[in-house]
Scaffold this motif. Structure first.
Motif, PDB file in Angstrom:
ATOM      1  N   ALA A  86       0.829  -1.213   0.000  1.00  0.00           N
ATOM      2  CA  ALA A  86       0.000   0.000   0.000  1.00  0.00           C
ATOM      3  C   ALA A  86       0.858   1.256   0.000  1.00  0.00           C
ATOM      4  O   ALA A  86       0.510   2.265  -0.630  1.00  0.00           O
ATOM      5  CB  ALA A  86      -0.930  -0.011   1.212  1.00  0.00           C
ATOM      6  N   ALA A  87       2.011   1.197   0.692  1.00  0.00           N
ATOM      7  CA  ALA A  87       2.924   2.342   0.702  1.00  0.00           C
ATOM      8  C   ALA A  87       3.490   2.616  -0.686  1.00  0.00           C
ATOM      9  O   ALA A  87       3.685   3.774  -1.085  1.00  0.00           O
ATOM     10  CB  ALA A  87       4.047   2.097   1.697  1.00  0.00           C
ATOM     11  N   PRO A 103       2.678   7.068  -3.881  1.00  0.00           N
ATOM     12  CA  PRO A 103       3.180   8.146  -4.748  1.00  0.00           C
ATOM     13  C   PRO A 103       2.315   8.429  -5.971  1.00  0.00           C
ATOM     14  O   PRO A 103       2.362   9.547  -6.515  1.00  0.00           O
ATOM     15  CB  PRO A 103       4.568   7.645  -5.173  1.00  0.00           C
ATOM     16  N   ILE A 104       1.527   7.469  -6.437  1.00  0.00           N
ATOM     17  CA  ILE A 104       0.727   7.697  -7.648  1.00  0.00           C
ATOM     18  C   ILE A 104      -0.708   8.135  -7.334  1.00  0.00           C
ATOM     19  O   ILE A 104      -1.498   8.351  -8.246  1.00  0.00           O
ATOM     20  CB  ILE A 104       0.696   6.420  -8.530  1.00  0.00           C
ATOM     21  N   ILE A 105      -1.027   8.287  -6.053  1.00  0.00           N
ATOM     22  CA  ILE A 105      -2.373   8.749  -5.683  1.00  0.00           C
ATOM     23  C   ILE A 105      -2.449  10.247  -5.898  1.00  0.00           C
ATOM     24  O   ILE A 105      -1.645  11.014  -5.349  1.00  0.00           O
ATOM     25  CB  ILE A 105      -2.689   8.399  -4.219  1.00  0.00           C
ATOM     26  N   PRO A 106      -3.417  10.731  -6.683  1.00  0.00           N
ATOM     27  CA  PRO A 106      -3.536  12.183  -6.888  1.00  0.00           C
ATOM     28  C   PRO A 106      -4.001  12.872  -5.608  1.00  0.00           C
ATOM     29  O   PRO A 106      -5.029  12.517  -5.034  1.00  0.00           O
ATOM     30  CB  PRO A 106      -4.604  12.291  -7.993  1.00  0.00           C
ATOM     31  N   ASP A 107      -3.218  13.834  -5.161  1.00  0.00           N
ATOM     32  CA  ASP A 107      -3.548  14.519  -3.909  1.00  0.00           C
ATOM     33  C   ASP A 107      -2.743  15.810  -3.834  1.00  0.00           C
ATOM     34  O   ASP A 107      -1.528  15.804  -4.032  1.00  0.00           O
ATOM     35  CB  ASP A 107      -3.222  13.600  -2.727  1.00  0.00           C
ATOM     36  N   LYS A 108      -3.409  16.899  -3.525  1.00  0.00           N
ATOM     37  CA  LYS A 108      -2.741  18.199  -3.462  1.00  0.00           C
ATOM     38  C   LYS A 108      -2.500  18.663  -2.033  1.00  0.00           C
ATOM     39  O   LYS A 108      -1.476  19.254  -1.734  1.00  0.00           O
ATOM     40  CB  LYS A 108      -3.564  19.257  -4.210  1.00  0.00           C
ATOM     41  N   ASP A 109      -3.474  18.432  -1.130  1.00  0.00           N
ATOM     42  CA  ASP A 109      -3.374  18.967   0.229  1.00  0.00           C
ATOM     43  C   ASP A 109      -3.127  17.898   1.294  1.00  0.00           C
ATOM     44  O   ASP A 109      -3.098  18.204   2.485  1.00  0.00           O
ATOM     45  CB  ASP A 109      -4.641  19.739   0.584  1.00  0.00           C
ATOM     46  N   ARG A 158      -3.900  10.749   3.733  1.00  0.00           N
ATOM     47  CA  ARG A 158      -4.043  10.415   5.149  1.00  0.00           C
ATOM     48  C   ARG A 158      -5.240   9.488   5.380  1.00  0.00           C
ATOM     49  O   ARG A 158      -5.165   8.578   6.207  1.00  0.00           O
ATOM     50  CB  ARG A 158      -4.141  11.677   6.008  1.00  0.00           C
ATOM     51  N   TRP A 159      -6.334   9.712   4.633  1.00  0.00           N
ATOM     52  CA  TRP A 159      -7.470   8.808   4.732  1.00  0.00           C
ATOM     53  C   TRP A 159      -7.107   7.424   4.180  1.00  0.00           C
ATOM     54  O   TRP A 159      -7.486   6.396   4.741  1.00  0.00           O
ATOM     55  CB  TRP A 159      -8.681   9.377   3.997  1.00  0.00           C
ATOM     56  N   TYR A 160      -6.386   7.423   3.083  1.00  0.00           N
ATOM     57  CA  TYR A 160      -5.933   6.166   2.481  1.00  0.00           C
ATOM     58  C   TYR A 160      -5.074   5.386   3.469  1.00  0.00           C
ATOM     59  O   TYR A 160      -5.277   4.169   3.675  1.00  0.00           O
ATOM     60  CB  TYR A 160      -5.147   6.474   1.209  1.00  0.00           C
ATOM     61  N   THR A 188       1.407  18.356   7.291  1.00  0.00           N
ATOM     62  CA  THR A 188       1.196  18.967   5.974  1.00  0.00           C
ATOM     63  C   THR A 188       2.461  18.985   5.125  1.00  0.00           C
ATOM     64  O   THR A 188       2.394  19.175   3.911  1.00  0.00           O
ATOM     65  CB  THR A 188       0.683  20.411   6.120  1.00  0.00           C
ATOM     66  N   LEU A 189       3.629  18.800   5.749  1.00  0.00           N
ATOM     67  CA  LEU A 189       4.888  18.794   5.019  1.00  0.00           C
ATOM     68  C   LEU A 189       5.118  17.432   4.388  1.00  0.00           C
ATOM     69  O   LEU A 189       5.210  16.420   5.083  1.00  0.00           O
ATOM     70  CB  LEU A 189       6.045  19.141   5.969  1.00  0.00           C
ATOM     71  N   LYS A 190       5.188  17.386   3.063  1.00  0.00           N
ATOM     72  CA  LYS A 190       5.430  16.151   2.317  1.00  0.00           C
ATOM     73  C   LYS A 190       4.588  14.994   2.842  1.00  0.00           C
ATOM     74  O   LYS A 190       5.118  13.950   3.279  1.00  0.00           O
ATOM     75  CB  LYS A 190       6.923  15.788   2.387  1.00  0.00           C
ATOM     76  N   PRO A 191       3.265  15.130   2.813  1.00  0.00           N
ATOM     77  CA  PRO A 191       2.409  14.091   3.414  1.00  0.00           C
ATOM     78  C   PRO A 191       2.551  12.718   2.757  1.00  0.00           C
ATOM     79  O   PRO A 191       2.462  11.695   3.439  1.00  0.00           O
ATOM     80  CB  PRO A 191       0.995  14.659   3.242  1.00  0.00           C
ATOM     81  N   LYS A 192       2.768  12.677   1.445  1.00  0.00           N
ATOM     82  CA  LYS A 192       2.915  11.376   0.781  1.00  0.00           C
ATOM     83  C   LYS A 192       4.121  10.610   1.309  1.00  0.00           C
ATOM     84  O   LYS A 192       4.046   9.406   1.586  1.00  0.00           O
ATOM     85  CB  LYS A 192       3.019  11.563  -0.736  1.00  0.00           C
TER      86      LYS A 192
END
Length: 528
Positions: A19-20, A24-30, A35-37, A110-114
């Motif tokens: 899952a980790a 990186p390929i999950i579209p997410d801006k904020d 985090r829900w994933y 919020t810093l580099k959440p992915k």
């Protein structure tokens, strides 16, 4: 689905890691989506752990369960081999529980959440693997794997001295890990067969002199992780710079890896050496309790105070492991789980307090109890658990270690008396420094700049939920410890019986130990 044949442990270990890799390929801006994933992945994995525990795991058995073995490098008999027993199952449950709550605690990141959640999920799988793998070389690899996420979590999201703390952490822990590799290779290649399988290594007969060298190598590695004085100094620095979710993983899980490995390898695989070295472990345990309690009392930084408190409490684990009684060994395992829950709750509340006061210096705090009554109430409850208030898990665990060691006939009366008196000093110091900490934060003279200029908002529902989830098992195990002890009793009884057999065999053939006197009569039956 056939629950008995389903690859539970392989799925539980690989799910968060795979899952980790998708993160990186999950579209997410904020950062909201990732985090829900990550939380959903954590919940699913924890649900799988609980399902395996309820449907397949048999607490009455002392042997390995949920065993899976797949050939990896046949020429060296290397396998992907996993399994759990009473020693590892409670810690696998603890890992899933604490890591899922740590993911929820990381909500404000919020810093580099992915990258943050990628590392968190990677640690999830690696930590469970440490408690489940049954191949020594594989154990070394997963032990090393979990070091990398911790280093990055400290060095990127830590405080002002984060690079120093992260570098010190990796030097200490990676340096100690080399001793695991050397000892594992020596054990694997000793004798007529080459094998890294833990069960096969337990069956090998190692000379006592070789056992002592192997025991020392393992002890250095696990003393760093526990940590045992004087190899403990990385921990206060790491905690001093970590964020709340990383705190929870360090205190809740990483320290327990050292205790688990000490029992699994030093005690189970090298019992002759353990019988000889055990009095020294008792001494180190007592030093941990008193030294760390005194140092914690002197700390003015809130994070470092709780960090030294953790070191002190882990001293009881060491003493329980070296007690040669089932009660002491059972208390050591209960203390590992109990401290994992209590340490995670305290460090989470330290992070919540810092987010509001923006200071960790105790003299700069004071009078915030009226502004943050919920945080005050939760902090007080968790501190009471840490100082071993009756009715909470810490009290039961420490009492079991005390009584188990006091009733051990492996040591002389004088040795036990001195050690118990010293342990009692540490127990007395604990409420002093914790209650004085609460007074300084919540009741001390008001810092008007803090009270008037900081937005001292009380705990939000997410924070209350996290602490409540941790307090429920803390109180539950304190009121009815059999909820947990029945999970591992069969295993701790087996270990204690085997240890005592080795202990009295050595006592019949060698002079008594210089510190503790070993009786030369037949070993008594271990009580359940």
């Amino acid at each position: 689905m056939d629950f008995a044949t389903f690859p539970w442990l392989t799925t539980i270990i690989l799910l968060p890691i795979v899952a980790a890799l998708i993160l990186p390929i999950i579209p997410d801006k904020d950062g909201k989506t990732v985090r829900w994933y990550s939380l959903i992945v954590g919940l699913i994995d924890f649900a799988l752990i609980v399902t395996a525990f309820v449907t397949v795991y048999d607490p009455s058995s002392s042997g390995m369960q949920l065993v899976e073995s797949y050939s990896w490098v046949p020429a060296l008999d290397l396998k992907w081999s996993v399994g759990v027993d009473g020693l590892s199952m409670p810690l696998v449950l603890l890992t899933g529980f604490i890591t899922t709550l740590a993911t929820l605690a990381a909500w404000p990141v919020t810093l580099k959440p992915k990258l943050f959640y990628f590392l968190l999920l990677s640690m999830y799988g690696a930590q469970i693997a440490v408690f489940a793998v049954q191949d020594m070389l594989l154990f070394f690899l997963v032990w090393e794997l979990e070091l990398i996420p911790v280093y990055l979590l400290l060095s990127i999201w830590g405080g002002k001295r984060r690079l120093y703390a992260a570098t010190k952490f990796i030097l200490y822990t990676a340096g100690g890990s080399l001793f695991i590799l050397v000892a594992a290779l020596a054990m694997a290649f000793y004798g007529d067969t080459v094998t890294f399988d833990m069960q096969a290594l337990m069956a090998k007969e190692f000379p006592v002199r070789l056992q002592l060298w192997l025991y020392t190598a393992f002890l250095v590695a696990y003393a760093v992780k526990l940590p045992i004085f004087p190899l403990h100094t990385w921990l206060p620095d790491a905690h001093g710079e970590a964020t709340a979710p990383v705190h929870m993983l360090l205190a809740g899980i990483l320290l327990k890896m050292g205790g688990y490995a000490l029992i699994r390898m030093n005690v189970e695989m090298l019992p002759d050496a353990h019988a000889i070295v055990a009095p020294g472990l008792i001494l180190f345990g007592v030093i941990n309790i008193i030294y760390a309690a005194l140092t914690s009392f002197a700390q003015r930084n809130l994070k470092r105070k709780i960090a030294y408190s953790s070191i002190s409490h882990m001293g009881f684990v060491i003493i329980g492991i070296a007690s040669f009684t089932n009660l002491g060994m059972s208390g050591a395992v209960l203390q590992m789980v109990s401290h994992g829950l209590i340490g995670a709750s305290l460090f989470f509340l330290v992070g919540a307090t810092y987010d509001r006061t923006h200071t960790l210096v105790l003299p700069e705090m004071g009078g915030v109890g009226t502004k943050m009554p919920k945080i005050f109430a939760m902090f007080t409850a968790c501190s009471m658990a840490s100082l071993a208030l009756p009715g909470m898990s810490g009290f039961v665990a420490e009492l079991m270690v005390f009584v188990g060691f006091a009733n051990s006939d492996a040591y002389s009366f004088n040795f036990k008396l001195v050690m118990i008196l010293l342990m009692a000093v540490g127990v007395i110091l604990t409420p002093i420094y914790l209650l004085s900490m609460l007074r300084e934060i919540f009741f001390g003279p008001e810092n008007k700049d803090l009270i008037e200029h900081q937005a001292l908002i009380d705990a939000e529902p997410r924070e209350v939920f996290i602490v409540a989830c941790l307090l429920v098992p803390i109180v539950g195990f304190g009121l009815y410890p059999k909820l947990l002890t029945q999970v591992y009793d069969a295993k701790t009884i087996q270990i204690s019986e085997e240890l005592r057999t080795e202990l009295f065999a050595i006592a019949d053939s060698t002079p008594p130990l210089p510190i503790g006197t070993i009786p030369t009569t037949k070993a008594p039956t271990i009580a359940n």
